[in-house]
Write a protein that holds these residues in place. Structure first.
Motif, PDB file in Angstrom:
ATOM      1  N   VAL A 132      39.350  51.631  48.277  1.00 30.41           N
ATOM      2  CA  VAL A 132      39.033  50.290  47.785  1.00 30.41           C
ATOM      3  C   VAL A 132      39.863  50.001  46.536  1.00 30.41           C
ATOM      4  CG1 VAL A 132      37.247  48.794  46.796  1.00 30.41           C
ATOM      5  CG2 VAL A 132      36.644  50.361  48.639  1.00 30.41           C
ATOM      6  N   GLN A 133      40.406  48.795  46.469  1.00 36.87           N
ATOM      7  CA  GLN A 133      41.051  48.268  45.264  1.00 36.87           C
ATOM      8  C   GLN A 133      40.325  46.979  44.920  1.00 36.87           C
ATOM      9  OE1 GLN A 133      43.453  49.628  43.514  1.00 36.87           O
ATOM     10  NE2 GLN A 133      44.494  51.017  44.883  1.00 36.87           N
ATOM     11  N   THR A 134      40.082  46.736  43.637  1.00 34.02           N
ATOM     12  CA  THR A 134      39.439  45.489  43.229  1.00 34.02           C
ATOM     13  C   THR A 134      40.365  44.707  42.309  1.00 34.02           C
ATOM     14  OG1 THR A 134      38.318  46.527  41.352  1.00 34.02           O
ATOM     15  CG2 THR A 134      37.104  46.446  43.442  1.00 34.02           C
ATOM     16  N   TYR A 135      40.214  43.387  42.345  1.00 26.52           N
ATOM     17  CA  TYR A 135      41.043  42.475  41.567  1.00 26.52           C
ATOM     18  C   TYR A 135      40.152  41.390  40.984  1.00 26.52           C
ATOM     19  CZ  TYR A 135      44.569  44.783  44.368  1.00 26.52           C
ATOM     20  OH  TYR A 135      45.333  45.729  44.968  1.00 26.52           O
ATOM     21  N   GLU A 136      40.491  40.926  39.786  1.00 28.98           N
ATOM     22  CA  GLU A 136      39.778  39.834  39.131  1.00 28.98           C
ATOM     23  C   GLU A 136      40.572  38.551  39.329  1.00 28.98           C
ATOM     24  OE1 GLU A 136      36.832  39.478  37.615  1.00 28.98           O
ATOM     25  OE2 GLU A 136      36.344  41.579  38.058  1.00 28.98           O
ATOM     26  N   ALA A 137      40.133  37.731  40.271  1.00 26.51           N
ATOM     27  CA  ALA A 137      40.727  36.418  40.478  1.00 26.51           C
ATOM     28  C   ALA A 137      39.936  35.413  39.640  1.00 26.51           C
ATOM     29  CB  ALA A 137      40.668  36.051  41.957  1.00 26.51           C
ATOM     30  N   PRO A 138      40.499  34.255  39.372  1.00 27.46           N
ATOM     31  CA  PRO A 138      39.743  33.254  38.610  1.00 27.46           C
ATOM     32  C   PRO A 138      38.416  32.920  39.313  1.00 27.46           C
ATOM     33  CG  PRO A 138      42.043  32.623  38.739  1.00 27.46           C
ATOM     34  CD  PRO A 138      41.858  33.806  39.659  1.00 27.46           C
TER      35      PRO A 138
END
Length: 161
Positions: free
Chosen positions: A74-80
């Protein structure tokens, strides 16, 4: 008694090039919202990770290194305004392993992209959007089904618009 609405017909899109696959990812980035789960199906090399990368970059609004989660799972990203979880379940051997990843909680709060969703077993969310990529000539064919009400119509309009 109210009759259930039938599921809309699958949306079929011809993706003649890698650019078309990236364009589909960008279109989805504009439409998906927290609680939407995209199940990416297709054989190895079908373009699942390429589409996921394009979606993530479009959602973030800038170029960023988007590694394949094949080994990290799993990879997580902070999008607006929301998180994006990108999961590759290829290496899982049992659906119970999904619990250890925290995916079930993320399904309700983040935009989740799941490669190899067959590994979820019966844990796949019932309202998930299924996107199957398959080779077609020199390009690919995308078959989309499910998703929240109206999502396929929105995508069709964005694609053909």
């Amino acid at each position: 008694m109210v009759a259930a609405m039938p599921d809309p017909a699958p949306l079929l899109l011809a993706l003649a090039s890698e650019e078309d696959t990236a364009r589909l990812g960008a279109a989805l980035a504009c439409l998906l919202r927290p609680g939407d789960v995209l199940l990416l199906e297709g054989p190895i090399g079908a373009g699942k990770t390429h589409l996921a990368r394009a979606l993530i970059r479009a959602a973030l609004g800038h170029e960023e290194e988007v590694p394949s989660p094949t080994f990290t799972l799993v990879q997580t990203y902070e999008a607006p305004g929301h998180e994006i979880w990108h999961a590759d379940l290829y290496r899982l051997t049992h659906p119970d392993e999904v619990l250890e990843l925290g995916l079930e909680a993320a399904f309700a709060t983040a935009v989740c992209l799941v490669e190899w969703p067959d590994r979820l077993g019966d844990r796949a969310p019932p309202g998930a959007l299924r996107l199957r990529l398959e080779a077609e000539g020199e390009g690919r064919r995308a078959t989309l089904s499910g998703g929240r009400p109206g999502l396929l119509a929105e995508l069709s309009e964005a694609w053909h618009g």
